[in-house]
Design a protein around this motif. Structure first.
Motif, PDB file in Angstrom:
ATOM      1  N   LEU A  39       0.851  -1.191   0.000  1.00  0.00           N
ATOM      2  CA  LEU A  39       0.000   0.000   0.000  1.00  0.00           C
ATOM      3  C   LEU A  39       0.881   1.233   0.000  1.00  0.00           C
ATOM      4  CD1 LEU A  39      -2.760   1.427   0.353  1.00  0.00           C
ATOM      5  CD2 LEU A  39      -2.451   1.113   2.832  1.00  0.00           C
ATOM      6  N   ARG A  71      -0.878  -6.571 -15.343  1.00  0.00           N
ATOM      7  CA  ARG A  71      -1.662  -6.261 -14.155  1.00  0.00           C
ATOM      8  C   ARG A  71      -3.139  -6.423 -14.451  1.00  0.00           C
ATOM      9  NH1 ARG A  71      -0.502   0.302 -13.838  1.00  0.00           N
ATOM     10  NH2 ARG A  71      -1.812   0.902 -15.621  1.00  0.00           N
ATOM     11  N   ALA A 122      -6.667  -4.931 -12.756  1.00  0.00           N
ATOM     12  CA  ALA A 122      -7.386  -4.109 -11.788  1.00  0.00           C
ATOM     13  C   ALA A 122      -8.774  -4.701 -11.550  1.00  0.00           C
ATOM     14  CB  ALA A 122      -7.497  -2.680 -12.297  1.00  0.00           C
ATOM     15  N   PRO A 154      -3.672   6.285  -8.309  1.00  0.00           N
ATOM     16  CA  PRO A 154      -4.709   5.319  -7.888  1.00  0.00           C
ATOM     17  C   PRO A 154      -5.067   4.331  -8.991  1.00  0.00           C
ATOM     18  CG  PRO A 154      -5.263   7.495  -7.084  1.00  0.00           C
ATOM     19  CD  PRO A 154      -4.057   7.662  -7.969  1.00  0.00           C
ATOM     20  N   THR A 214      -3.537   0.825  -9.165  1.00  0.00           N
ATOM     21  CA  THR A 214      -3.959  -0.223  -8.243  1.00  0.00           C
ATOM     22  C   THR A 214      -4.381  -1.467  -9.005  1.00  0.00           C
ATOM     23  OG1 THR A 214      -4.656   1.335  -6.527  1.00  0.00           O
ATOM     24  CG2 THR A 214      -5.664  -0.853  -6.497  1.00  0.00           C
ATOM     25  N   GLN A 271      -0.195  -7.771  -4.865  1.00  0.00           N
ATOM     26  CA  GLN A 271      -1.152  -6.665  -4.855  1.00  0.00           C
ATOM     27  C   GLN A 271      -0.435  -5.334  -4.670  1.00  0.00           C
ATOM     28  OE1 GLN A 271      -4.740  -6.689  -5.060  1.00  0.00           O
ATOM     29  NE2 GLN A 271      -4.397  -4.466  -5.236  1.00  0.00           N
ATOM     30  N   THR A 330      -1.609  -1.375  -4.125  1.00  0.00           N
ATOM     31  CA  THR A 330      -2.732  -0.490  -3.855  1.00  0.00           C
ATOM     32  C   THR A 330      -2.211   0.922  -3.657  1.00  0.00           C
ATOM     33  OG1 THR A 330      -3.956  -2.285  -2.788  1.00  0.00           O
ATOM     34  CG2 THR A 330      -4.715  -0.037  -2.376  1.00  0.00           C
ATOM     35  N   SER A 361      -3.347   4.643  -2.680  1.00  0.00           N
ATOM     36  CA  SER A 361      -4.426   5.402  -2.062  1.00  0.00           C
ATOM     37  C   SER A 361      -4.381   6.862  -2.509  1.00  0.00           C
ATOM     38  CB  SER A 361      -4.321   5.323  -0.542  1.00  0.00           C
ATOM     39  OG  SER A 361      -3.126   5.920  -0.095  1.00  0.00           O
TER      40      SER A 361
END
Length: 119
Positions: free
Chosen positions: A11, A38, A40, A88, A91, A114, A116, A118
């Motif tokens: 994150l 990737r 999403a 973002p 992600t 993963q 992520t 923010s």
């Protein structure tokens, strides 16, 4: 067979950086190219970047050019994806993949890591 294991996800805030790693094992001498894709949430898997194993020639999706850098250490069978200025929309679950000489498809895939970002 080639086995791939990713690490380095996590994150991060918008504008931050992460570095993903992908360790290859098995019949790595047959590897022509490795790359990152990737996926999403709710979207199709998409190409991010790739690098030829012998010459180290990189290629990138337009969405990550200038922000992501792919590299490899062929002696250690490790590939990296340095991700800067994260947004973002970056992600996703990031997958490491490999293509063998004499083929046109990425036949080997890691389990994914993963990422992520923010806002």
């Amino acid at each position: 067979q080639v086995q791939l294991v990713e690490s380095g996800g996590g994150l991060v805030q918008t504008g931050g950086s992460l570095r993903l790693s992908c360790v290859s094992s098995g019949r790595t001498v047959s590897t022509a190219e490795t790359g990152w894709f990737r996926r999403a949430p709710g979207k199709e898997r998409e190409f991010v970047a790739a690098i030829t194993w012998s010459s180290g020639k990189p290629s990138y999706a337009d969405s990550v050019k200038g922000r992501f850098t792919i590299s490899r250490d062929s002696a250690k069978n490790i590939m990296y994806l340095q991700m800067n200025s994260l947004k973002p929309e970056d992600t996703a679950v990031y997958y490491c993949t490999a293509r063998a000489y004499g083929t046109d498809i990425y036949a080997y895939w890691g389990q994914g890591t993963q990422v992520t970002v923010s806002s």
